[in-house]
Write a protein that holds these residues in place. Structure first.
Motif, mmCIF file in Angstrom:
data_model
loop_
_atom_site.group_PDB
_atom_site.id
_atom_site.type_symbol
_atom_site.label_atom_id
_atom_site.label_comp_id
_atom_site.label_asym_id
_atom_site.label_seq_id
_atom_site.Cartn_x
_atom_site.Cartn_y
_atom_site.Cartn_z
ATOM 1 N N ASP A 9 0.826 -1.141 0.005
ATOM 2 C CA ASP A 9 0.137 -0.050 -0.025
ATOM 3 C C ASP A 9 0.861 1.314 -0.066
ATOM 4 O O ASP A 9 0.702 2.244 -0.670
ATOM 5 C CB ASP A 9 -1.000 0.076 1.285
ATOM 6 N N GLU A 23 2.632 1.785 -3.245
ATOM 7 C CA GLU A 23 1.680 2.102 -4.231
ATOM 8 C C GLU A 23 1.343 3.588 -4.171
ATOM 9 O O GLU A 23 1.492 4.363 -5.152
ATOM 10 C CB GLU A 23 0.369 1.242 -4.290
ATOM 11 N N VAL A 83 5.060 1.506 -7.011
ATOM 12 C CA VAL A 83 4.408 -0.086 -7.572
ATOM 13 C C VAL A 83 3.199 0.160 -7.788
ATOM 14 O O VAL A 83 2.348 1.071 -7.342
ATOM 15 C CB VAL A 83 4.634 -0.921 -6.304
ATOM 16 N N ARG A 84 2.557 -0.884 -8.857
ATOM 17 C CA ARG A 84 1.156 -0.777 -9.180
ATOM 18 C C ARG A 84 0.900 -2.184 -8.920
ATOM 19 O O ARG A 84 1.658 -3.188 -8.949
ATOM 20 C CB ARG A 84 1.023 -0.218 -10.486
ATOM 21 N N ARG A 85 -0.533 -2.498 -8.554
ATOM 22 C CA ARG A 85 -1.251 -3.915 -8.484
ATOM 23 C C ARG A 85 -2.028 -3.950 -9.656
ATOM 24 O O ARG A 85 -2.744 -3.070 -10.131
ATOM 25 C CB ARG A 85 -1.860 -3.754 -7.186
ATOM 26 N N LEU A 114 2.063 -7.898 -8.798
ATOM 27 C CA LEU A 114 2.787 -6.483 -8.748
ATOM 28 C C LEU A 114 3.846 -6.341 -9.848
ATOM 29 O O LEU A 114 4.572 -7.133 -10.196
ATOM 30 C CB LEU A 114 3.338 -6.565 -7.168
ATOM 31 N N GLU A 137 6.577 0.576 -11.006
ATOM 32 C CA GLU A 137 6.307 1.571 -11.814
ATOM 33 C C GLU A 137 7.883 2.188 -12.251
ATOM 34 O O GLU A 137 8.802 2.044 -11.684
ATOM 35 C CB GLU A 137 5.558 2.522 -11.216
#
Length: 167
Positions: free
Chosen positions: A84, A87, A92-94, A106, A109
């Protein structure tokens, strides 16, 4: 009933100062402090656990959260908060797994890739500071001995590390 005399005499060391568990705990405290200081001085806002998670995600784009937790020996429930925060920072992106809608894949970015590239040499230098009192051979020996000890006790923790099988 006789009680043992635990009073130290002049020149005696407290027994705990030679206990591996105590020494490892103190070394872990020093390790975290050095990591935090060095990374902060480099202008980066990540913890050692966030760094470890980013390293694993970079090595295996599309990995799921549970596998990241296992790979870095971190609690599966708590890893959600780590991701979290990564992000929220834009590192990071999920993505929802197309085959299993409950799973989240995961990816780093571009911002996360840049931060990781910037901080990796800083973290390597921090490792040198952590072991500054040891020469190269001693560092290699300590690392090998820690790995060996962990191979025998690592699974007693709530978060055993699961390395991928090679070969």
């Amino acid at each position: 009933m006789n009680t043992p005399d635990t009073t130290l005499r002049p020149g005696e060391r407290l027994e705990i100062y030679d206990m591996p568990g105590h020494l490892i705990r103190r070394m872990q405290q020093a390790s975290v402090a050095i990591f935090d200081n060095e990374v902060r001085a480099a202008g980066v806002d990540i913890t050692s656990v966030q760094f470890a998670a980013m390293m694993k995600i970079a090595s295996e784009p599309g990995i799921d959260q549970a596998s990241v937790a296992q790979a870095i020996a971190y609690d599966r429930v708590t890893i959600g908060g780590v991701v979290d925060r990564l992000e929220a920072k834009g590192f990071v992106r999920r993505e929802i797994d197309r085959r299993d809608r409950r799973a989240r894949r995961l990816y780093l970015e571009k911002k996360g890739e840049a931060v990781l590239a910037h901080v990796r040499p800083v973290v390597r230098e921090a490792q040198d500071k952590i072991l500054a009192g040891l020469d190269g051979a001693e560092r290699d020996m300590l690392t090998a001995l820690l790995r060996k000890a962990l191979d025998h006790v690592g699974d007693v923790t709530r978060t055993p590390m699961r390395l991928p099988q090679v070969g």
